[in-house]
Structures are given as structure tokens and as C-alpha cells.
Design a protein around this motif. Structure first.
Motif, PDB file in Angstrom:
ATOM      1  N   GLY A 264      55.952  17.387  78.941  1.00  0.00           N
ATOM      2  CA  GLY A 264      55.671  18.272  78.214  1.00  0.00           C
ATOM      3  C   GLY A 264      56.321  18.558  76.616  1.00  0.00           C
ATOM      4  O   GLY A 264      55.609  18.706  75.589  1.00  0.00           O
ATOM      5  N   ARG A 265      57.403  18.131  76.222  1.00  0.00           N
ATOM      6  CA  ARG A 265      58.260  18.044  75.243  1.00  0.00           C
ATOM      7  C   ARG A 265      57.683  17.132  74.344  1.00  0.00           C
ATOM      8  O   ARG A 265      57.659  16.966  73.080  1.00  0.00           O
ATOM      9  CB  ARG A 265      59.654  18.014  75.578  1.00  0.00           C
ATOM     10  N   PHE A 266      57.530  15.904  75.098  1.00  0.00           N
ATOM     11  CA  PHE A 266      57.116  14.705  74.361  1.00  0.00           C
ATOM     12  C   PHE A 266      55.513  14.972  73.772  1.00  0.00           C
ATOM     13  O   PHE A 266      55.256  14.655  72.609  1.00  0.00           O
ATOM     14  CB  PHE A 266      56.898  13.463  75.213  1.00  0.00           C
ATOM     15  N   GLY A 267      54.633  15.523  74.800  1.00  0.00           N
ATOM     16  CA  GLY A 267      53.550  16.146  74.021  1.00  0.00           C
ATOM     17  C   GLY A 267      53.313  17.281  72.823  1.00  0.00           C
ATOM     18  O   GLY A 267      52.659  17.157  72.078  1.00  0.00           O
ATOM     19  N   GLU A 268      54.424  17.968  72.819  1.00  0.00           N
ATOM     20  CA  GLU A 268      54.458  19.146  72.024  1.00  0.00           C
ATOM     21  C   GLU A 268      55.125  18.465  70.615  1.00  0.00           C
ATOM     22  O   GLU A 268      54.345  18.768  69.672  1.00  0.00           O
ATOM     23  CB  GLU A 268      55.710  19.950  72.333  1.00  0.00           C
ATOM     24  N   SER A 269      55.976  17.587  70.698  1.00  0.00           N
ATOM     25  CA  SER A 269      56.282  16.845  69.541  1.00  0.00           C
ATOM     26  C   SER A 269      55.711  16.029  68.757  1.00  0.00           C
ATOM     27  O   SER A 269      55.352  15.967  67.566  1.00  0.00           O
ATOM     28  CB  SER A 269      57.812  16.220  69.586  1.00  0.00           C
ATOM     29  N   LEU A 270      54.846  15.069  69.537  1.00  0.00           N
ATOM     30  CA  LEU A 270      53.902  14.246  69.071  1.00  0.00           C
ATOM     31  C   LEU A 270      52.457  14.472  69.172  1.00  0.00           C
ATOM     32  O   LEU A 270      51.816  13.780  68.360  1.00  0.00           O
ATOM     33  CB  LEU A 270      54.163  12.902  69.869  1.00  0.00           C
ATOM     34  N   GLY A 271      52.054  15.279  70.119  1.00  0.00           N
ATOM     35  CA  GLY A 271      50.715  15.839  70.380  1.00  0.00           C
ATOM     36  C   GLY A 271      50.222  14.889  71.368  1.00  0.00           C
ATOM     37  O   GLY A 271      50.784  13.589  71.912  1.00  0.00           O
ATOM     38  N   ALA A 272      49.390  15.521  72.308  1.00  0.00           N
ATOM     39  CA  ALA A 272      49.018  14.714  73.605  1.00  0.00           C
ATOM     40  C   ALA A 272      48.378  13.329  73.143  1.00  0.00           C
ATOM     41  O   ALA A 272      48.467  12.383  74.139  1.00  0.00           O
ATOM     42  CB  ALA A 272      48.061  15.651  74.429  1.00  0.00           C
ATOM     43  N   TRP A 273      47.678  13.178  72.085  1.00  0.00           N
ATOM     44  CA  TRP A 273      46.712  11.873  71.646  1.00  0.00           C
ATOM     45  C   TRP A 273      47.834  10.883  71.478  1.00  0.00           C
ATOM     46  O   TRP A 273      47.798   9.579  71.865  1.00  0.00           O
ATOM     47  CB  TRP A 273      45.908  12.171  70.540  1.00  0.00           C
ATOM     48  N   ARG A 274      48.700  11.194  70.558  1.00  0.00           N
ATOM     49  CA  ARG A 274      49.860  10.257  70.419  1.00  0.00           C
ATOM     50  C   ARG A 274      50.679   9.860  71.404  1.00  0.00           C
ATOM     51  O   ARG A 274      50.904   8.655  71.932  1.00  0.00           O
ATOM     52  CB  ARG A 274      50.823  10.634  69.128  1.00  0.00           C
ATOM     53  N   ALA A 275      51.042  10.865  72.443  1.00  0.00           N
ATOM     54  CA  ALA A 275      51.925  10.436  73.673  1.00  0.00           C
ATOM     55  C   ALA A 275      51.033   9.635  74.358  1.00  0.00           C
ATOM     56  O   ALA A 275      51.510   8.729  75.126  1.00  0.00           O
ATOM     57  CB  ALA A 275      51.968  11.893  74.298  1.00  0.00           C
ATOM     58  N   THR A 276      49.752   9.612  74.395  1.00  0.00           N
ATOM     59  CA  THR A 276      48.805   9.028  75.401  1.00  0.00           C
ATOM     60  C   THR A 276      48.968   7.440  75.053  1.00  0.00           C
ATOM     61  O   THR A 276      49.175   6.506  75.776  1.00  0.00           O
ATOM     62  CB  THR A 276      47.499   9.598  75.475  1.00  0.00           C
ATOM     63  N   ARG A 277      48.898   7.529  73.704  1.00  0.00           N
ATOM     64  CA  ARG A 277      48.650   5.930  73.239  1.00  0.00           C
ATOM     65  C   ARG A 277      50.078   5.173  73.365  1.00  0.00           C
ATOM     66  O   ARG A 277      50.196   4.042  73.822  1.00  0.00           O
ATOM     67  CB  ARG A 277      48.418   6.098  71.559  1.00  0.00           C
ATOM     68  N   ILE A 278      51.245   6.067  73.006  1.00  0.00           N
ATOM     69  CA  ILE A 278      52.531   5.358  73.133  1.00  0.00           C
ATOM     70  C   ILE A 278      52.758   5.186  74.384  1.00  0.00           C
ATOM     71  O   ILE A 278      53.203   3.874  74.719  1.00  0.00           O
ATOM     72  CB  ILE A 278      53.443   6.193  72.327  1.00  0.00           C
ATOM     73  N   CYS A 279      52.674   6.050  75.311  1.00  0.00           N
ATOM     74  CA  CYS A 279      52.971   5.813  76.865  1.00  0.00           C
ATOM     75  C   CYS A 279      52.024   4.585  77.578  1.00  0.00           C
ATOM     76  O   CYS A 279      52.628   3.945  78.120  1.00  0.00           O
ATOM     77  CB  CYS A 279      52.998   7.048  77.553  1.00  0.00           C
ATOM     78  N   GLY A 280      50.765   4.578  77.128  1.00  0.00           N
ATOM     79  CA  GLY A 280      49.822   3.432  77.553  1.00  0.00           C
ATOM     80  C   GLY A 280      50.495   2.195  77.173  1.00  0.00           C
ATOM     81  O   GLY A 280      50.670   1.278  78.049  1.00  0.00           O
ATOM     82  N   LEU A 281      51.004   2.040  75.860  1.00  0.00           N
ATOM     83  CA  LEU A 281      51.840   0.834  75.507  1.00  0.00           C
ATOM     84  C   LEU A 281      52.730   0.511  76.423  1.00  0.00           C
ATOM     85  O   LEU A 281      53.155  -0.556  76.630  1.00  0.00           O
ATOM     86  CB  LEU A 281      51.832   0.537  73.967  1.00  0.00           C
ATOM     87  N   LEU A 282      53.754   1.503  76.370  1.00  0.00           N
ATOM     88  CA  LEU A 282      54.979   1.584  77.007  1.00  0.00           C
ATOM     89  C   LEU A 282      54.693   0.818  78.500  1.00  0.00           C
ATOM     90  O   LEU A 282      55.635   0.037  79.247  1.00  0.00           O
ATOM     91  CB  LEU A 282      55.775   2.722  76.970  1.00  0.00           C
TER      92      LEU A 282
END
Length: 423
Positions: free
Chosen positions: A284-302
Motif C-alpha cells: 500500500g505505501r509503496f503504491g501510494e508513494s510511487l503509483g501502482a504503475w511504477r510499483a508494478t514495473r519496479i517490483c517486476g524487475l526486482l
């Protein structure tokens, strides 16, 4: 139709609290049932490796094959009634096993039928609940709601196997399956308590009831037209393909090639459970701070990068590297799942939520067994490490494809929409 606006915190939002309780009860029921049914087959029907694998395949195969059609059903019928009927039927199906066992008539066809029907109902429920959540909490609180629901499921996934093991040890497989059936019955009661407004149409419904093929095409058109959603589905398929191959080889690779002790192997799996909990808390916090689209892209790479730690363990430091893999992959994949589900729900129009969820679920589920079977077959010819490196590369390249520019600008629009959500 969306339920009337409710600005209360989610913890005081009665329909949402009911969904959280339902997710925990259903997760416990599934975990207890899966363990007890397999143990019954092994101890009482003398199942070998192939028969045990068939039970597992029958549990998951319906999700890959029937999820799109479940989506059509979800969009066409009274949603609350469907959810209640599916969970009540699941309680009866699972409960039939201890009854048959008490009568001394448990057979292989019965066990296989229970696994297949229960799997079908489980994935139908999954599609229905994905369609119901936007109507229960509204689009502005989807990210927080998905995070909490994932946490509720995780609690059942962690505690369910332990509960099942204790029940089997103390009372046997029959009573354990009876408890699993009772958990589904509790789930049905919780779903029945949801607002009756869920039984009204979510959007326009074709009064002519178009053929299933046409209805499926309508959902597919949504996925294909939304470039953000289309890329996420393909990236998720690639990630699951690579992860499925790694999962198929993991135990054999860790024990035979890396010589890990049983306690070390078990500890790595425990690390994944811990990472999942941390991912739920962070999503929740990660998505709030970066936005769900950025969170999806970053976590996919990780998540894709974390898989490389598995073949790297062959070079030395196997135990800490596999711990790092389970922690890194578990955390990143959990945030990925929450963010992607939220974006999928936002992208699907009212009245098409079920079909979009069903098609997405089918693609993501189908790639796991394909990766597992392909990884096992190739490893026999090429070796574990080679296949593990290739699997990690497939996962990472798939996730990296999300970073290509999105022409339509939908990602930016949805990201801004989520960033403004009052959580």
C-alpha cells in the motif's frame, strides 16, 4: 452498479471487513483440504508420485482452462448469489470425502472429482471476488483494499498447512477434511452477509445474452486495447514461466546439487512466508508513494533479478543466497501482485470485470505448469544450472518489457488517480 459511497476507514467498512474474514476462512479451508486430501490419497489409497501429482494438477488445471468462462458467468449472474452458491457447494464437495471415508467407500474417482470440482470453484470465486471488490470499496481505495485482502489470504496460507498437519496428526484425514468443509461453510455465511446490491447489474448487460465466444471476445478486446494491462499480462506470464521452472527444480537442486540440509531448505521456505507478509505491509505505501504503475514495473524487475540468486548459489554460499532469493522474490512478487490486480480492476469497465479478471487469471495460471514441465524436461538434458539461468533471464526480460513507453498515456493517468487516493 457500485454500492453507495462509504468514506469510513476500511477497518470500519462492514462489507470490506466481511470480505477480509471470508478470505481468511477460505484460505484456511483450501490449505487444510489440499494437505488432508493428498495425505488421504497417500496413506489410505497408497498413492505414488504420479497419482499425487494428478491431484495437484486437477486442483490447478481448471483455473487455467475455465477462468475465462467463469468471468463470463460472473458478469451475467447475480454476483452475491453466485459467490454464496459456489462456497456452499465447495463445503458439500469437500465434506463428501469424510462421509465416504466413514462408510468405507473412498475411491480414486471420488478423490479426483473432489480435487477438480474444488479447484474449479476456487478459481471461480477468485474471479468473482476480483469483480466484487471495486463495487464494495470503490475505485479510489482499491490499492489499500487489495493490500489488506492479500494479507488476509496470507494469514490463511501460513496458518492453514500447520492447522491441517495438527488435525491430521490428532484426528486423521477424515476429521481434517470435515474442518476444511466447515471453513468453506463459514465462508458462505460471510458472503451471504454482503450487501444485496451486489446482486444488481454492475453495468450494461446484453439482454440478448450473446454467445459465450462473443462475450469472451468483449473481455479480450478490453485487455488488448489497454496497452498497460496488455503488457502487464504478458510480463506476468513471463515471470510465472520463469518462476514455475525454478519452483519445479528448487527442492532437487537444493538438496542434490547444493547439499542443503532439510532444516536449511525449510528455513528458505519460511523466509518466503516472512517476505510475503512484509510485501503485504509494504504494498500500500509503496503504491501510494510511487503509483501502482511504477510499483508494478519496479517490483517486476526486482522479482526477475532475484531469480538469478538461485543459479548463483552453485558458485558458493548456497544457504544465504537462497535465503536472499526467497526474501527478495517473495517481497517483490507480493507488491507486484497487489499493484497489478489494482490496475487490472481500474482498467476493466463495469460489467466486464469478471471477464477481464478471468482472462488474466487464465494466462497467469497456465504459464506456471508450462514453466514447471518445460524446466524439468530441459534440466534432464541441459542440467539444472543452465535451465535456472535461462528461467531467470526469461523472467527478467519479461519484466523489463514494462519499461517501454506507453503511447496512450493510460499509465500516467491511472498513476495520478491512485496517487490522489485518500487511504
Amino acid at each position: 452498479m457500485t454500492l453507495p459511497p462509504d468514506d469510513r476507514p476500511l477497518r470500519r467498512h462492514r462489507p470490506f471487513v466481511l470480505l477480509c474474514a471470508e478470505q481468511t476462512a477460505g484460505s484456511v479451508g483450501r490449505q487444510v483440504t489440499a494437505l488432508a486430501l493428498t495425505l488421504l490419497a497417500v496413506t489410505e489409497l497408497h498413492a505414488g508420485p504420479f497419482a499425487a501429482s494428478v491431484i495437484l494438477a486437477l486442483t490447478y488445471l481448471p483455473g487455467a482452462v475455465l477462468s475465462p468462462f467463469a468471468g463470463v458467468l460472473v458478469d451475467r449472474v447475480c454476483l452475491r448469489r453466485l459467490l454464496v452458491a459456489a462456497t456452499a457447494l465447495q463445503a458439500l464437495v469437500v465434506g463428501s470425502v469424510p462421509l465416504a471415508r466413514a462408510a468405507g467407500h473412498v475411491t480414486w474417482p471420488h478423490v479426483y472429482a473432489v480435487a477438480a470440482v474444488s479447484g474449479t470453484l476456487t478459481f471461480t470465486l477468485s474471479v468473482g471476488l476480483q469483480a466484487a471488490l471495486p463495487r464494495v470499496v470503490g475505485p479510489r481505495r482499491l490499492l489499500a483494499a487489495n493490500s489488506v485482502l492479500t494479507g488476509a489470504r496470507t494469514a490463511g496460507q501460513i496458518g492453514g498447512p500447520a492447522l491441517g498437519g495438527v488435525l491430521v496428526g490428532l484426528a486423521g484425514t477424515g476429521p481434517a477434511l470435515a474442518v476444511g468443509g466447515a471453513a468453506y461453510a463459514v465462508e458462505a455465511v460471510l458472503l451471504f452477509a454482503l450487501p444485496q446490491a451486489l446482486d444488481t447489474a454492475a453495468g450494461h448487460r446484453d439482454p440478448a445474452r450473446s454467445a459465450p465466444a462473443s462475450a469472451l471476445r468483449a473481455g479480450l478486446d478490453v485487455v488488448r486495447a489497454d496497452r498497460l494491462l496488455y503488457r502487464m499480462v504478458l510480463a506476468g506470464a513471463g515471470l510465472n514461466l520463469g518462476a514455475g521452472a525454478v519452483a519445479a527444480l528448487y527442492v532437487l537442486y537444493a538438496t542434490d546439487e547444493l547439499r542443503l540440509a532439510a532444516w536449511q531448505l525449510g528455513t528458505t521456505y519460511a523466509a518466503f512466508s516472512v517476505a510475503t507478509v512484509l510485501g503485504v505491509l509494504a504494498a500500500g505505501r509503496f503504491g501510494e508513494s510511487l503509483g501502482a504503475w511504477r510499483a508494478t514495473r519496479i517490483c517486476g524487475l526486482l522479482a526477475g533479478a532475484a531469480i538469478f540468486l538461485v543459479p548463483a548459489a552453485a558458485l558458493g554460499g548456497a544457504f544465504p543466497l537462497l535465503l536472499a532469493y526467497q526474501l527478495g522474490y517473495g517481497l517483490a512478487a507480493t507488491v507486484w501482485s497487489v499493484s497489478m490486480t489494482t490496475l487490472q480492476q481500474l482498467a476493466a469497465p463495469a460489467g466486464l470485470q469478471g471477464r477481464v479478471a478471468g482472462l488474466t487469471q487464465a494466462v497467469l495460471l497456465a504459464t506456471v505448469p508450462v514453466g514447471a514441465l518445460g524446466g524439468g524436461t530441459l534440466a534432464a538434458a541441459l542440467g539444472d544450472v543452465t535451465v535456472l539461468v535461462a528461467s531467470a533471464a526469461v523472467a527478467l526480460v519479461s519484466a523489463a518489457a514494462l519499461w517501454a513507453p506507453v503511447r496512450e498515456g493510460r499509465a500516467a493517468g491511472e498513476e495520478a488517480r491512485l496517487a490522489d487516493q485518500p487511504q
